[in-house]
Structure formats: C-alpha cells, structure tokens
Scaffold this active site. Sequence first.
Site, PDB file in Angstrom:
ATOM      1  CG  ASN A   1       0.896  -1.197  -3.128  1.00 44.80           C
ATOM      2  OD1 ASN A   1      -0.071  -0.487  -3.416  1.00 44.80           O
ATOM      3  ND2 ASN A   1       2.000  -0.708  -2.589  1.00 44.80           N
TER       4      ASN A   1
ATOM      5  CG  HIS B   1      -1.305   2.733  -3.145  1.00 45.08           C
ATOM      6  ND1 HIS B   1      -0.539   2.153  -4.136  1.00 45.08           N
ATOM      7  CD2 HIS B   1      -1.755   3.890  -3.683  1.00 45.08           C
ATOM      8  CE1 HIS B   1      -0.533   2.922  -5.209  1.00 45.08           C
ATOM      9  NE2 HIS B   1      -1.276   3.981  -4.960  1.00 45.08           N
TER      10      HIS B   1
ATOM     11  CD  GLU C   1       2.469   3.255  -1.342  1.00 41.65           C
ATOM     12  OE1 GLU C   1       2.234   2.033  -1.489  1.00 41.65           O
ATOM     13  OE2 GLU C   1       2.586   4.039  -2.299  1.00 41.65           O
TER      14      GLU C   1
END
Length: 253
Positions: free
Chosen positions: A133, A135, A140
């Site tokens: 994603n 990160h 995050e």
Amino acid sequence: MDIIICKDEQEVGKAAAALIAPFATKGGTLGLATGSSPLSTYQELIRMYEAGEVSFKNCKAFLLDEYVGLTRDDENSYFKTIRKEFTDHIDIVDEEVYSPDGANPDPYEAAAEYEAKIAAESVDVQILGIGGNGHIAFNEPSSSLSGLTKVQALHPKTVEDNARFFNTIEEVPTHALTQGLGTLSRAQNIVLVATGEGKADAIRGTVEGPVTASCPGSILQMHNNATIIVDEAAASKLENADHYRLMEQLKLR
C-alpha cells in the site's frame, strides 16, 4: 530520482549492494530495514564481505523501527532479526547497531530519544523496502510527510500479516516505534528495493503518482539522491518503464 529495473530479485540485490558498499568502505552510517525486500541486498553484501570486497568495521547503523514492548534480545524484535539476517555475518561492531528502545516503559520517550540520536548523526545511505500500500517502515497511508520518529498503532492488517512470526496473533504487538518520513528524508542517500507483482501498484504510486500521504513512498520524489531498484514484476505498472531503462543505459559512469 533514479529508477533501475532489473531482471529478477537477485539482480536487484546486486545493484543495491553495489550502491551501498562504497559508503560502508568509507565507514559511513547506514540505515537498515528489515522485512523480505532487502534480503537479497544483505545476502550480496555478506558475499562481498566474505570475498574481501567490503568492510563494515568502521560503520554505524540505525534500524528503521521496533515493536513496542519487545527487548532487543526477543526473538521477534527487529534488532534480533537484523542480526540474524545481516549484521552477525559482517564485521560491524555490535554496539554500533542502534534500534529504538522497545522495552522503554514510556514509548514516547523512546521515540524522542531515538530521533535525537539519529539527528546527531548523518545517515549516509538508507535502505528501504515498501509495502503493497506504499507504506515505508510503519508509516502507513495518511502519515505525515514531515513526521519524526513516533509511536505508531499498527493497522489490523499489519498485525494479521505479522502473526506468522509469533505463536498466536494475540502475541503480536499492537504498536511500534518507527522513524517518520521526515526523519528518513534527512538521509543523504536513499536506496529503495522492491520485487514482485504485489509491489507494482506501490512502485507506480511512488514513482509516477502525486506526492501524497496516501502513498508514503511518494515522498522520495522530493529527495535529491533517491534510487528505486525493482525487478520486472514490480515495474510492470510503470507507464514510463522504457524511458527509465534508457536513462539508466545513457547514465554517465
């Protein structure tokens, strides 16, 4: 930002190690990541050390992150992991490998202390992986692009993904100490490695998307000396992949 597209994971490791080794030879300060992404890089650096091609004896190293609540000697701590995967196999002095103090009963104090220690040094080259994603470390999506070392509550998916390293999911820590994106950006040089189709979306966002907290990796577009090294699978969604290959071929050596 330089983009290097390699044939496979082994070639990614060789390319990354070739960039990192000169800093080690000069006794530079290294930023180390754990996880699967940098393993081929560490394996190549170990091979180079065993062949007498590089030495780490004058280096310092800083880890990206650590679980809150784990001591350095806990089998699941990142400090223990980096020793098993890398530093125990080279000649770096063990006392010069630093990590956040996950055992500190006040994790916010531990974060501030680690940030101060990194700020007192100059990380010459930071090794990074990236999550699917986008990160980086435990930053995050939605993390501050200028954030410093912090206490981060782990996303339930992250806890689930890391459960394979523990006996039960209940044993997985719910928080971690992690360098912030602002902290990482102070490194003089950054080498990010990624392999596999599962990283293709993250690499596309990092390299060709807007600079946004939705993809923490995109902060590297703002860095003067960032190199992204990927295999063909991780590069599969890059619109300008042929251009990156040409630029690498034309680079003055």
